[in-house]
Write a protein that holds these residues in place. Structure first.
Motif, PDB file in Angstrom:
ATOM      1  N   THR A 204       0.803  -1.236   0.000  1.00  0.00           N
ATOM      2  CA  THR A 204       0.000   0.000   0.000  1.00  0.00           C
ATOM      3  C   THR A 204       0.833   1.281   0.000  1.00  0.00           C
ATOM      4  OG1 THR A 204      -0.121  -0.107   2.388  1.00  0.00           O
ATOM      5  CG2 THR A 204      -2.011  -0.975   1.185  1.00  0.00           C
ATOM      6  N   PHE A 205       2.115   1.173  -0.267  1.00  0.00           N
ATOM      7  CA  PHE A 205       2.941   2.387  -0.257  1.00  0.00           C
ATOM      8  C   PHE A 205       2.380   3.440  -1.195  1.00  0.00           C
ATOM      9  CE2 PHE A 205       6.202  -0.871   0.810  1.00  0.00           C
ATOM     10  CZ  PHE A 205       6.436  -0.413   2.092  1.00  0.00           C
ATOM     11  N   PHE A 206       2.470   4.693  -0.762  1.00  0.00           N
ATOM     12  CA  PHE A 206       1.976   5.784  -1.593  1.00  0.00           C
ATOM     13  C   PHE A 206       2.929   6.012  -2.779  1.00  0.00           C
ATOM     14  CE2 PHE A 206       1.447  10.077  -3.031  1.00  0.00           C
ATOM     15  CZ  PHE A 206       0.071  10.171  -3.102  1.00  0.00           C
ATOM     16  N   GLY A 207       2.351   6.194  -3.961  1.00  0.00           N
ATOM     17  CA  GLY A 207       3.167   6.506  -5.148  1.00  0.00           C
ATOM     18  C   GLY A 207       3.377   5.310  -6.056  1.00  0.00           C
ATOM     19  N   ARG A 208       2.473   4.334  -6.005  1.00  0.00           N
ATOM     20  CA  ARG A 208       2.688   3.095  -6.750  1.00  0.00           C
ATOM     21  C   ARG A 208       2.743   3.293  -8.268  1.00  0.00           C
ATOM     22  NH1 ARG A 208      -1.341  -0.217  -8.468  1.00  0.00           N
ATOM     23  NH2 ARG A 208      -0.349  -2.011  -7.528  1.00  0.00           N
ATOM     24  N   GLU A 209       2.124   4.340  -8.782  1.00  0.00           N
ATOM     25  CA  GLU A 209       2.153   4.580 -10.231  1.00  0.00           C
ATOM     26  C   GLU A 209       3.291   5.508 -10.655  1.00  0.00           C
ATOM     27  OE1 GLU A 209       0.173   3.262 -12.603  1.00  0.00           O
ATOM     28  OE2 GLU A 209      -1.155   2.166 -11.225  1.00  0.00           O
ATOM     29  N   THR A 210       3.616   6.465  -9.804  1.00  0.00           N
ATOM     30  CA  THR A 210       4.506   7.536 -10.284  1.00  0.00           C
ATOM     31  C   THR A 210       5.885   7.576  -9.620  1.00  0.00           C
ATOM     32  OG1 THR A 210       3.665   9.106  -8.661  1.00  0.00           O
ATOM     33  CG2 THR A 210       2.529   9.049 -10.770  1.00  0.00           C
ATOM     34  N   THR A 281       4.204  -5.636  14.251  1.00  0.00           N
ATOM     35  CA  THR A 281       2.851  -5.158  13.922  1.00  0.00           C
ATOM     36  C   THR A 281       2.841  -4.387  12.608  1.00  0.00           C
ATOM     37  OG1 THR A 281       3.282  -3.281  15.344  1.00  0.00           O
ATOM     38  CG2 THR A 281       1.924  -5.025  16.272  1.00  0.00           C
ATOM     39  N   ASP A 282       3.979  -3.765  12.274  1.00  0.00           N
ATOM     40  CA  ASP A 282       4.010  -2.992  11.030  1.00  0.00           C
ATOM     41  C   ASP A 282       3.928  -3.871   9.781  1.00  0.00           C
ATOM     42  OD1 ASP A 282       3.984  -0.608  12.253  1.00  0.00           O
ATOM     43  OD2 ASP A 282       6.138  -0.253  12.168  1.00  0.00           O
ATOM     44  N   VAL A 283       4.267  -5.147   9.931  1.00  0.00           N
ATOM     45  CA  VAL A 283       4.212  -6.045   8.780  1.00  0.00           C
ATOM     46  C   VAL A 283       2.770  -6.131   8.258  1.00  0.00           C
ATOM     47  CG1 VAL A 283       4.562  -8.433   8.017  1.00  0.00           C
ATOM     48  CG2 VAL A 283       6.248  -7.323   9.505  1.00  0.00           C
ATOM     49  N   ASP A 284       1.812  -6.115   9.189  1.00  0.00           N
ATOM     50  CA  ASP A 284       0.398  -6.203   8.788  1.00  0.00           C
ATOM     51  C   ASP A 284      -0.042  -5.008   7.952  1.00  0.00           C
ATOM     52  OD1 ASP A 284       0.281  -8.421  10.303  1.00  0.00           O
ATOM     53  OD2 ASP A 284      -0.625  -7.436  12.052  1.00  0.00           O
ATOM     54  N   LYS A 285       0.667  -3.910   8.097  1.00  0.00           N
ATOM     55  CA  LYS A 285       0.241  -2.707   7.367  1.00  0.00           C
ATOM     56  C   LYS A 285       0.709  -2.703   5.918  1.00  0.00           C
ATOM     57  CE  LYS A 285       0.642   0.472  11.296  1.00  0.00           C
ATOM     58  NZ  LYS A 285       1.610   1.439  11.818  1.00  0.00           N
ATOM     59  N   LEU A 286       1.569  -3.677   5.562  1.00  0.00           N
ATOM     60  CA  LEU A 286       2.179  -3.602   4.228  1.00  0.00           C
ATOM     61  C   LEU A 286       1.183  -3.827   3.097  1.00  0.00           C
ATOM     62  CD1 LEU A 286       5.554  -5.505   4.802  1.00  0.00           C
ATOM     63  CD2 LEU A 286       5.206  -3.044   4.510  1.00  0.00           C
ATOM     64  N   ILE A 287       0.262  -4.766   3.337  1.00  0.00           N
ATOM     65  CA  ILE A 287      -0.647  -5.156   2.252  1.00  0.00           C
ATOM     66  C   ILE A 287      -2.040  -4.604   2.514  1.00  0.00           C
ATOM     67  CG2 ILE A 287      -1.765  -7.155   1.147  1.00  0.00           C
ATOM     68  CD1 ILE A 287       1.105  -7.064   0.438  1.00  0.00           C
ATOM     69  N   GLY A 288      -2.676  -4.134   1.456  1.00  0.00           N
ATOM     70  CA  GLY A 288      -4.041  -3.639   1.608  1.00  0.00           C
ATOM     71  C   GLY A 288      -4.698  -3.473   0.247  1.00  0.00           C
ATOM     72  N   TYR A 289      -5.894  -2.924   0.272  1.00  0.00           N
ATOM     73  CA  TYR A 289      -6.630  -2.749  -0.982  1.00  0.00           C
ATOM     74  C   TYR A 289      -6.142  -1.533  -1.757  1.00  0.00           C
ATOM     75  CZ  TYR A 289      -9.758  -6.438   0.406  1.00  0.00           C
ATOM     76  OH  TYR A 289     -10.252  -7.660   0.748  1.00  0.00           O
ATOM     77  N   ILE A 290      -6.058  -1.721  -3.072  1.00  0.00           N
ATOM     78  CA  ILE A 290      -5.597  -0.687  -3.991  1.00  0.00           C
ATOM     79  C   ILE A 290      -6.739  -0.425  -4.965  1.00  0.00           C
ATOM     80  CG2 ILE A 290      -3.875  -0.216  -5.819  1.00  0.00           C
ATOM     81  CD1 ILE A 290      -2.655  -0.724  -3.114  1.00  0.00           C
ATOM     82  N   TYR A 291      -6.989   0.826  -5.256  1.00  0.00           N
ATOM     83  CA  TYR A 291      -8.085   1.169  -6.169  1.00  0.00           C
ATOM     84  C   TYR A 291      -7.494   1.727  -7.458  1.00  0.00           C
ATOM     85  CZ  TYR A 291     -10.779   0.210  -2.041  1.00  0.00           C
ATOM     86  OH  TYR A 291     -11.326  -0.438  -0.950  1.00  0.00           O
ATOM     87  N   VAL A 292      -7.531   0.891  -8.516  1.00  0.00           N
ATOM     88  CA  VAL A 292      -6.880   1.262  -9.774  1.00  0.00           C
ATOM     89  C   VAL A 292      -7.930   1.735 -10.784  1.00  0.00           C
ATOM     90  CG1 VAL A 292      -5.387   0.457 -11.649  1.00  0.00           C
ATOM     91  CG2 VAL A 292      -5.154  -0.528  -9.360  1.00  0.00           C
ATOM     92  N   LEU A 293      -7.778   2.960 -11.279  1.00  0.00           N
ATOM     93  CA  LEU A 293      -8.707   3.504 -12.278  1.00  0.00           C
ATOM     94  C   LEU A 293      -8.233   3.028 -13.652  1.00  0.00           C
ATOM     95  CD1 LEU A 293      -9.000   5.395  -9.698  1.00  0.00           C
ATOM     96  CD2 LEU A 293      -9.881   7.091 -11.269  1.00  0.00           C
ATOM     97  N   THR A 294      -8.893   1.970 -14.140  1.00  0.00           N
ATOM     98  CA  THR A 294      -8.347   1.232 -15.272  1.00  0.00           C
ATOM     99  C   THR A 294      -8.332   2.007 -16.587  1.00  0.00           C
ATOM    100  OG1 THR A 294     -10.524   0.277 -15.488  1.00  0.00           O
ATOM    101  CG2 THR A 294      -8.872  -1.051 -14.371  1.00  0.00           C
ATOM    102  N   LYS A 295      -9.160   3.048 -16.717  1.00  0.00           N
ATOM    103  CA  LYS A 295      -9.166   3.789 -17.981  1.00  0.00           C
ATOM    104  C   LYS A 295      -8.098   4.874 -18.022  1.00  0.00           C
ATOM    105  CE  LYS A 295     -12.860   1.878 -19.808  1.00  0.00           C
ATOM    106  NZ  LYS A 295     -12.795   0.645 -20.436  1.00  0.00           N
ATOM    107  N   GLU A 296      -7.436   5.092 -16.903  1.00  0.00           N
ATOM    108  CA  GLU A 296      -6.399   6.129 -16.875  1.00  0.00           C
ATOM    109  C   GLU A 296      -5.063   5.524 -17.310  1.00  0.00           C
ATOM    110  OE1 GLU A 296      -7.341   9.088 -16.464  1.00  0.00           O
ATOM    111  OE2 GLU A 296      -9.273   8.859 -15.433  1.00  0.00           O
TER     112      GLU A 296
END
Ligand code: C5P
Ligand code: C5P
Ligand code: ZN
Length: 488
Positions: A204-210, A281-296
């Motif tokens: 879930t790190f911020f900046g996955r596209e750019t 405990t921080d390991v649990d924070k690594l993975i989460g839901y990502i919302y990808v706008l597929t037409k962009e």
């Protein structure tokens, strides 16, 4: 929070009622004046309302602002609109609107806590709090606007991704593994069914596209990775040691460019690293839901819901909200190019302000029950909210909320942005009540959500306001309810 289906049905019928009024006035060629809040959610809401009105050929105008007060009321009625639409704010202004413009037809599409009661039949309010639905987590201002737009015409379902961008901007991904639920989940399903959105589980790190991967790691604060966060060259060494290419041609690869196998390698390497530092405990924070706008386009900020929301926030807070609205309404040319530059400037400003706060310990004052940042004239009043949101997480182990303020000399007021944590909410803190009651006690105005709320306070009342706010938080921590009639 699980919601009763009948509450959702009631909310949706009210959306239909608002939609009928909008259609009726547009059909009669009435002029519609729209007002929205200047953050990511407010801009997304404005974009949704704008597109909906454009599609029914309505005559309209949109203005974006930080709040509504006596002075702004004159603007609300300028041009003698047949209808006023307020989005992502308004529920805190019922008494003011009733006093100043009771005869205007007003639709409020909002998710903030409601102050006062609405007995004026000219005002239609669509607000989840009226149906026992939590406006802080279950639907945002743009989501409320979306339900009204969908009720106007189902073609507006294509605006569902924009509504989710607003929800992510308001940090509503508070459910398991950063998912969106309740009314937001209905919007997610609309977007997925229309082929506009993909929901995935990933890092879930911020900046996955750019962001190049090492820069993404270096800029992460949640989780904070000691030795990598803030250390770009160490982060680069870490990534290089994993054995997969960090470049594709000349371009540094972003997280979205990695193969599933490479992502697995990265994820377990970070997990092992955190474990080696004892940060289980921080390991649990690594993975989460990502919302990808597929037409962009891939590798743009618009492709990832969270990156998109920061871009919108930057346009609003850097005085260029029309760029953000244009993007939400579909502009992918000039508005997008310009907004990239604005985003860069915005980031520079935020860094400058955070450094300013951290430079001298006295800039963060600790009172009995709250922290205060005296931004005064050093921090821009439109960016103080972002600064407060970022810094509260560094104080997260503490139950004390953070109140940051900046002065607006021309108006002789200070703009306060209060932020707190989930842990403090569980102990009874409700900043919406604190900001409303403390500001009103000293000639100001305030309100918002339990976790994030703001206020405007006369400059000469700052100390008195802080004292009252400190006391009120203390009372809440002692179990006292301060009387909002619609707490989630
Ligand atoms: O007016 P609105 O509801 O859109 O604004 C909520 C504000 O509070 C946003 O700027 C959002 O980033 C902030 N927020 C926060 N922490 C949360 C929830 C919201 O800083 N947990
Ligand atoms: O301005 P800021 O980002 O700090 O606002 C936090 C939340 O409080 C937002 O949802 C905003 O709309 C709300 N707010 C409010 N009344 C005010 C100031 C802020 O409802 N006077
Ligand atoms: Zn909002």
């Amino acid at each position: 929070m699980a919601q009763q289906p009948e509450n959702i049905q009631k909310f949706l019928s009210q959306a239909q009622e608002a939609a009928n009024v909008i259609k009726d006035i547009a059909q009669k060629d009435g002029f519609i004046s729209c007002f929205s809040h200047l953050d990511a959610d407010g801009i997304a809401a404005a974009g949704i309302v704008g597109k909906m009105l454009q599609r029914i050929d309505a005559r309209f105008r949109i203005r974006v602002m930080q709040w509504v007060d006596d002075k702004i009321i004159a603007e609300v009625t300028a041009g003698k609109p047949q209808l006023v639409i307020m989005s992502d704010f308004g529920s805190g202004y019922i008494d003011l609107l009733n006093e100043k413009i009771p005869n205007n037809k007003i639709i409020i599409l909002d998710h903030h806590q409601i102050a006062g009661s609405n007995s004026n039949s000219n005002f239609i309010m669509l607000n989840p709090h009226n149906y026992g639905i939590d406006g802080a987590t279950d639907v945002s201002g743009s989501g409320v606007a979306y339900f009204a737009a969908k009720a106007v015409d189902s073609v507006n379902i294509d605006l569902a991704p924009i509504a989710l961008v607003g929800a992510l901007g308001d940090m509503q991904d508070k459910y398991e593994q950063r998912s969106l639920r309740c009314l937001n989940e209905i919007i997610v399903n609309d977007a997925v069914t229309s082929g506009l959105l993909k929901v995935e589980k990933d890092l879930t790190f911020f900046g996955r596209e750019t962001r190049p991967i090492h820069r993404m790691l270096a800029s992460t604060t949640n989780p904070f990775i000691p030795g990598l966060s803030g250390q770009e060259s160490d982060a680069l060494n870490f990534i290089t040691s994993l054995g997969f290419p960090i470049k594709q041609g000349d371009k540094l690869r972003a997280l979205c460019d990695l193969t599933p196998q490479e992502r697995k390698i990265l994820c377990s390497a970070i997990a092992d690293y955190l474990l080696s530092k004892g940060l289980h405990t921080d390991v649990d924070k690594l993975i989460g839901y990502i919302y990808v706008l597929t037409k962009e386009e891939p590798n743009t900020a618009l492709r990832d819901g969270r990156e998109f929301s920061v871009l919108l926030n930057s346009t609003g807070r850097m005085d260029r909200p029309s760029l953000g609205i244009a993007i939400c309404m579909g502009d992918r040319k000039t508005a997008l190019e310009e907004s990239d530059k604005i985003l860069e400037e915005y980031r520079k400003n935020i860094n400058k302000y955070i450094n300013w706060v951290q430079e001298k310990p006295e800039r963060l004052q600790e009172l009995q029950n709250i922290y205060v940042i005296h931004g005064e004239n050093a921090i821009n009043e439109k960016i103080i909210g972002t600064v407060s949101s970022i810094l509260v997480s560094t104080l997260a182990k503490n139950l004390k909320p953070l109140l940051a303020f900046a002065n607006i000399d021309a108006e002789k007021v200070a703009k306060f942005s209060g932020r707190t944590t989930e842990a403090a909410l569980l102990k009874g803190v409700n900043l919406g009540d604190v900001m409303r009651l403390a500001s009103e006690a000293h000639g100001g105005k305030g309100g918002g959500h339990n976790i994030a709320a703001g206020a405007q306070v006369p400059l000469d009342k700052i100390e008195a306001f802080l004292k009252t706010a400190d006391d009120l938080v203390g009372r809440q921590l002692n179990g006292e309810k301060l009387g909002s009639n619609n707490n989630p």
